[in-house]
Design a protein around this motif. Structure first.
Motif, mmCIF file in Angstrom:
data_model
loop_
_atom_site.group_PDB
_atom_site.id
_atom_site.type_symbol
_atom_site.label_atom_id
_atom_site.label_comp_id
_atom_site.label_asym_id
_atom_site.label_seq_id
_atom_site.Cartn_x
_atom_site.Cartn_y
_atom_site.Cartn_z
ATOM 1 N N HIS A 121 -4.911 60.596 -42.776
ATOM 2 C CA HIS A 121 -4.213 61.824 -42.955
ATOM 3 C C HIS A 121 -4.440 62.879 -43.882
ATOM 4 O O HIS A 121 -4.369 64.075 -43.392
ATOM 5 N N ASP A 122 -4.782 62.595 -44.848
ATOM 6 C CA ASP A 122 -5.207 63.593 -45.935
ATOM 7 C C ASP A 122 -6.613 64.244 -45.552
ATOM 8 O O ASP A 122 -6.622 65.523 -45.496
ATOM 9 N N GLN A 123 -7.690 63.436 -44.851
ATOM 10 C CA GLN A 123 -8.751 64.179 -44.230
ATOM 11 C C GLN A 123 -8.279 65.169 -43.267
ATOM 12 O O GLN A 123 -8.942 65.961 -43.005
ATOM 13 N N VAL A 124 -7.386 64.676 -42.244
ATOM 14 C CA VAL A 124 -7.018 65.763 -41.378
ATOM 15 C C VAL A 124 -6.388 67.150 -41.869
ATOM 16 O O VAL A 124 -6.938 68.090 -41.441
ATOM 17 N N LEU A 125 -5.637 66.921 -42.971
ATOM 18 C CA LEU A 125 -5.069 68.010 -43.713
ATOM 19 C C LEU A 125 -6.099 68.893 -44.268
ATOM 20 O O LEU A 125 -5.945 69.934 -44.236
ATOM 21 N N GLU A 126 -7.137 68.292 -45.045
ATOM 22 C CA GLU A 126 -8.098 68.901 -45.624
ATOM 23 C C GLU A 126 -8.933 69.787 -44.563
ATOM 24 O O GLU A 126 -9.592 70.949 -44.992
ATOM 25 N N ALA A 127 -9.228 69.353 -43.474
ATOM 26 C CA ALA A 127 -10.090 69.859 -42.576
ATOM 27 C C ALA A 127 -9.508 70.846 -41.818
ATOM 28 O O ALA A 127 -10.237 71.707 -41.174
ATOM 29 N N ARG A 128 -8.121 71.230 -41.902
ATOM 30 C CA ARG A 128 -7.552 72.386 -41.456
ATOM 31 C C ARG A 128 -7.867 73.831 -42.235
ATOM 32 O O ARG A 128 -7.925 73.781 -43.056
ATOM 33 N N SER A 129 -7.823 74.966 -41.245
ATOM 34 C CA SER A 129 -8.084 76.212 -41.902
ATOM 35 C C SER A 129 -6.836 76.862 -42.368
ATOM 36 O O SER A 129 -5.893 76.299 -42.051
ATOM 37 N N THR A 130 -6.942 77.868 -43.068
ATOM 38 C CA THR A 130 -5.662 78.562 -43.686
ATOM 39 C C THR A 130 -4.742 78.965 -42.620
ATOM 40 O O THR A 130 -3.672 78.927 -42.742
ATOM 41 N N VAL A 131 -5.363 79.373 -41.546
ATOM 42 C CA VAL A 131 -4.645 79.757 -40.485
ATOM 43 C C VAL A 131 -3.808 78.867 -39.752
ATOM 44 O O VAL A 131 -2.510 78.674 -39.545
ATOM 45 N N GLU A 132 -4.427 77.577 -39.491
ATOM 46 C CA GLU A 132 -3.702 76.487 -38.983
ATOM 47 C C GLU A 132 -2.508 75.807 -40.001
ATOM 48 O O GLU A 132 -1.695 75.469 -39.433
ATOM 49 N N LYS A 133 -2.809 76.006 -41.138
ATOM 50 C CA LYS A 133 -1.911 75.449 -41.936
ATOM 51 C C LYS A 133 -0.690 76.379 -42.151
ATOM 52 O O LYS A 133 0.614 76.048 -42.042
ATOM 53 N N VAL A 134 -0.819 77.869 -41.926
ATOM 54 C CA VAL A 134 0.081 78.772 -41.688
ATOM 55 C C VAL A 134 0.988 78.604 -40.624
ATOM 56 O O VAL A 134 2.384 78.710 -40.470
ATOM 57 N N ASN A 135 0.213 78.415 -39.679
ATOM 58 C CA ASN A 135 0.943 78.065 -38.099
ATOM 59 C C ASN A 135 1.769 76.793 -38.232
ATOM 60 O O ASN A 135 2.784 76.568 -37.523
ATOM 61 N N ASP A 136 1.200 75.722 -38.632
ATOM 62 C CA ASP A 136 2.056 74.486 -39.077
ATOM 63 C C ASP A 136 3.242 74.703 -39.512
ATOM 64 O O ASP A 136 4.229 74.379 -39.477
ATOM 65 N N TYR A 137 3.189 75.497 -40.837
ATOM 66 C CA TYR A 137 4.147 75.670 -41.628
ATOM 67 C C TYR A 137 5.305 76.373 -40.854
ATOM 68 O O TYR A 137 6.489 76.116 -40.745
ATOM 69 N N THR A 138 4.963 77.565 -40.250
ATOM 70 C CA THR A 138 5.786 78.278 -39.430
ATOM 71 C C THR A 138 6.530 77.392 -38.213
ATOM 72 O O THR A 138 7.719 77.457 -38.108
ATOM 73 N N ASN A 139 5.667 76.605 -37.562
ATOM 74 C CA ASN A 139 6.426 75.753 -36.667
ATOM 75 C C ASN A 139 7.260 74.837 -37.065
ATOM 76 O O ASN A 139 8.480 74.513 -36.489
ATOM 77 N N THR A 140 6.989 74.069 -38.211
ATOM 78 C CA THR A 140 8.054 73.245 -38.964
ATOM 79 C C THR A 140 9.512 73.995 -39.289
ATOM 80 O O THR A 140 10.498 73.704 -39.215
ATOM 81 N N LEU A 141 9.364 75.209 -39.700
ATOM 82 C CA LEU A 141 10.471 76.072 -40.070
ATOM 83 C C LEU A 141 11.172 76.509 -39.042
ATOM 84 O O LEU A 141 12.455 76.260 -38.796
ATOM 85 N N LEU A 142 10.477 76.901 -37.808
ATOM 86 C CA LEU A 142 11.191 77.298 -36.394
ATOM 87 C C LEU A 142 11.973 75.917 -36.144
ATOM 88 O O LEU A 142 12.963 76.067 -35.280
ATOM 89 N N GLU A 143 11.271 74.682 -36.124
ATOM 90 C CA GLU A 143 12.131 73.535 -35.643
ATOM 91 C C GLU A 143 13.322 73.203 -36.245
ATOM 92 O O GLU A 143 14.245 72.706 -35.908
#
Length: 577
Positions: free
Chosen positions: A381-403
């Motif tokens: 799980h940590d390796q998957v998170l580290e491999a994400r780009s900055t834009v992907e991390k922002v998108n994931d945070y936005t989706n979590t907030l909207l849910e």
């Protein structure tokens, strides 16, 4: 004197050598009726150790018969007088005559020591052949099942054609409800159930028409009888049933020496294994793996190669889908076995299929494809998170907030950011066209309002209705707008918020039950059976069971949720009428 002795010796040698090869062919009799089978016995005797058979026994032209079956065996007899071994080859052939009258059967040929030996031709007589069609209606409508290739291997396809005959062309349209044969030792698949054009000059001056074409796959060897095809004839006065003839197949046993991995695949096939998802695989998270079998043969009935179990992953039972159609030598297309795998740890893992082999009837040999392998890399799980780009991390945070802040009124999940590799210009152009269309419609509506004259009419007092009408009005006022729930469930399905999907369904179900003053699901089922019938109540119970199965499934897919939503819309639209 010496010359006479030598001459006598050579004469005896020539006589003996002449009698060393004997070839004969005899029928069991010479006079047959239309129902009898013609049995031919061919005997080849080789008397001597220096004789070598250079070719197989070549049969004559038998196009006037259907070959029902054939078999041969060899026996060795020792002649005590001459102290020599006699090789005797016996072949038996069973034939079904196609026509009546006198039929000539030609010579059988064989090559021994580069010399051709043959039998003498002979004639047999066939009396009137009874046409097997056929059950009939007042001797006017007949069914006939025709199978040209009656000698096939086990699990090999043979094509059957169903024809209808009648002296009255109008009767051909009255034949309906065709039921293809069903039997444990055959598998039947329809090829074409569309009627052909009518042939006015059929058998015995009767009009004919092809009703169906289907493939028969015998799954056991020996003599297999294909049962009759049945149909109904609908007239103004009555409805009657008719049946076709039965056809006997000579099913050859598959050759010996099959690989251990061979089960029942007959044809020509190819196996592939792949992972359809391009995303990174995370350990202890489900991933889809597909095993595809493509080719032509008994594709619809054969055993598919499974994924082998391994300590590196957990595998679940597959979902089978197929895209097949009729080919020239069997069912042709692709069969997909979609598996769900859960890697147990991070790192490299190899997914293997079972070894797969098939029999190719065209080449008359077995083909062993072996195992297919798929290499996968599972990340933590940590390796998957580290491999994400900055834009992907922002998108994931936005989706979590909207849910988190989502509600049935705002439907903020529709604003979730979806990760895409490129911008979709088609979506932009479609949205612009929709906005322009809405603006034009609004302007036309305002123009129409200016042109209309407002006419105020005195409202007519509403008459008091009966108690039943009043009760109906109260129920209509309490009725839930079920379409809003349908739209919201559609948005949840698209966004992938599956837990919220099932929670919203429970809320919708409770609203509908309260509309009919039913507190529990069991009471509501009894109410539906009394109000809408037993079938609607059973569909309601089946839907609840599907919801529970899908809710606790290890991996819920959009396809399965789409089928579930379709069932929900159909049932609750019917209930809320």
């Amino acid at each position: 004197m010496k010359q006479k002795i030598i001459y006598t010796i050579f004469t005896l040698i020539s006589v003996i050598s002449y009698g060393q090869v004997e070839l004969s062919m005899k029928p069991d009799k010479t006079d047959y009726n239309g129902k009898e089978i013609v049995n031919l016995t061919i005997i080849l005797e080789l008397n001597g150790n220096n004789l070598e058979q250079k070719s197989k026994i070549m049969l004559p032209d038998l196009s006037k018969f259907n070959m029902i079956g054939s078999g041969s065996f060899n026996q060795i007899v020792n002649d005590a007088d001459t102290n020599t071994a006699i090789d005797k080859y016996i072949t038996r052939v069973a034939l079904e005559p196609k026509q009546k009258g006198k039929i000539r059967i030609g010579s059988v040929l064989v090559n021994v020591n580069n010399k051709i030996y043959k039998t003498e031709p002979f004639d047999i007589f066939i009396r009137d052949i009874e046409k097997k069609p056929i059950a009939n209606i007042a001797n006017d409508v007949y069914l006939n099942m025709e199978i040209e290739d009656r000698e096939v291997y086990q699990d090999q396809a043979t094509v059957a054609v169903l024809r209808v005959y009648s002296k009255n062309i109008d009767n051909l349209r009255k034949v309906k409800n065709i039921k293809l044969p069903q039997q444990d030792n055959i598998n039947v698949h329809a090829v074409n159930l569309n009627r052909s054009e009518i042939d006015p000059s059929g058998y015995a001056n009767m009009a004919s028409q092809v009703l169906a074409v289907f493939m028969v796959f015998p799954n056991e060897s020996g003599y297999v009888e294909v049962p009759s095809v049945s149909a109904s004839v609908n007239t103004y006065s009555k409805k009657s049933s008719i049946t076709s003839n039965k056809v006997k197949l000579n099913v050859k046993k598959l050759p010996e020496g099959s690989p251990e991995s061979f089960k029942n695949a007959v044809g020509n096939f190819k196996v592939d294994i792949y992972c359809p998802s391009k995303e990174k695989i995370e350990a202890k998270k489900p991933v889809n793996v597909t095993v595809k079998v493509s080719g032509e043969g008994n594709l619809a009935d054969m055993s598919l190669p499974k994924i082998e179990e391994s300590p590196d992953y957990e595998v679940f039972a597959p979902k089978i889908t197929s895209h097949i159609h009729a080919g020239l030598t069997g069912m042709k297309g692709e069969v997909f076995a979609k598996y769900i795998l859960i890697p147990k740890k991070a790192g490299e893992l190899i997914v293997k299929t079972e070894a797969f082999a098939f029999f190719n009837p065209a080449e008359k040999e077995y083909v062993n494809l072996g195992q297919e392998k798929l290499g996968l890399t599972a990340f933590s799980h940590d390796q998957v998170l580290e491999a994400r780009s900055t834009v992907e991390k922002v998108n994931d945070y936005t989706n979590t907030l909207l849910e988190t802040v989502d509600s049935p009124v705002l439907k903020t999940t529709s604003f979730k950011v979806k990760e895409k590799n490129k911008f979709n210009w088609n979506v932009l152009f479609v949205n612009i066209a929709i906005l322009i269309g809405l603006f034009i419609a609004y302007m036309l509506f305002k123009y129409w309002q200016k042109k209309q004259k407002i006419i105020k009419e005195k409202p007519t007092p509403k008459p008091l209705g009966s108690v039943a009408e009043t009760e109906k009005e109260i129920r209509e006022s309490l009725k839930t707008d079920i379409s809003d729930y349908f739209a919201y469930l559609e948005n949840l399905k698209i966004s992938g918020d599956y837990p919220k999907f099932f929670e919203t369904f429970e809320e919708m179900d409770a609203e509908v039950r309260s509309q009919y003053f039913q507190s529990s699901k069991e009471d509501f089922k009894i109410f539906l059976e009394r109000q809408n019938g037993k079938s609607v109540a059973e569909k309601y119970q089946e839907l609840l069971q599907k919801i529970q199965i899908e809710k606790y499934s290890p991996l819920t897919t959009e396809d399965s949720l789409n089928d579930l939503l379709t069932d929900i819309v159909k049932l609750y639209s019917l209930i809320s009428k």
